[in-house]
Enzyme design. Sequence first.
Site: not given
Length: 426
Positions: A325, A402
């Site tokens: 995807h 992150r």
Amino acid sequence: MKSSRPKAMQRLAGRPMLAHLIANAAEIFDRLVVVVGPEMADVAELAAPYPVVIQHDRLGTAHAALQAEAYFGDGDVAVLYADNPLISAETLNNLLTERRQPDVGLALLAMRPAEPGRYGRVVTSGANVQRIVEWADATPDERAIDLCNAGVLCADAATFRRWLQAVKNDNSKGEFYLTDVVDMAVAEGLTVRAVEAAEDELRGINSRVELAQAEAALQQRLRTQAMLNGVTLVAPETVFLCADTVLEADVLIEPNVVFGPGVTVQSGAEIRAFSHLENCTVGEAAIIGPYARLRPGSAIGAKAHIGNFVEVKNTTVGEGAKANHLTYLGDATIGARTNVGAGTITCNYDGYFKHHTAIGDNVFVGSNAILVAPVSIGTNAMIAAGSTVTKDVPADALAFGRSRQVNKPELGRHFKETLKARKDKS
């Protein structure tokens, strides 16, 4: 053609018209010579390694053929045209075979188009050609003839040379016409025969409209051949192939797929709807798409999956790897059985140079990962979702790249209420 590009360089199925003709003629004839106009370096380059002769003065088709006289040799000579690019090797072989019949001095190609229009008509008596009459000079009865001249002639070298040297230019255009040799052959008592072929092979291309018609005919030919070779085209009329597309048996192609030049798809692979492939290879039983784009330099391994809205450029994807995807993989190596999550990007370009990303076998890359090349991710490693990876990741490691999440109690509800009140006042 209303183009800065020479007519011979206009493309059909991803290949210049001249290249189609050269490829088919090379299957039949021992020697090819290409006659070009002045200042056509791109055409001459395309013709390599075959000799190129320049027609400095454009004085007609017979004059053009005469420029190649030094290459005729002692065998049979055929004159072909770059704007008749779809003549098959089989038809050229039929032409040569007919010319070599004991009683045939000249053979030509002819067709019966659905709309004869302004084509020159081939006037026959029994099996023999008597003359070719141009449409402008034809009587009503001659215009009613549906056998039309395709312009291609074949004769033995010595006779052809003599005819070309004898052609006159006493016509309204002052040009030396190749078709005049038909009259010469008949006048000498030689038998002239027409070899018929389909309009789709012999059609001339002189405009963008005719180029599109030829493209449609060629696409139909390529699709039919693919299906005869064991390829399934679910909706053949929606699939567009290149002349060099290689599709092995048991490949499945869904609707609306476009193949650019240089694509090979191996047995058992599936190319799903609305995908675009160019200069790439797809391994056995791989699945591409729907809505995938494979750009030049990509090699997709056996049983790999490249899914919807995934773009792959100059990247090797290992056996059984998956990127299903919304992903960009550029200038990378993806190991076997690696899973690349949705939204992953290999940041391969710094504005000046391209850099490589190497991902090992059995790696799990979480969604929305940003891999800033050059970077290497070792075998069996994991990349946490949402990470920006700027340093190499060792084998078996788990990488987080992150910011730490911070939760502010009640602030979400308060912020929404403030926005709602502002909207109500507006």
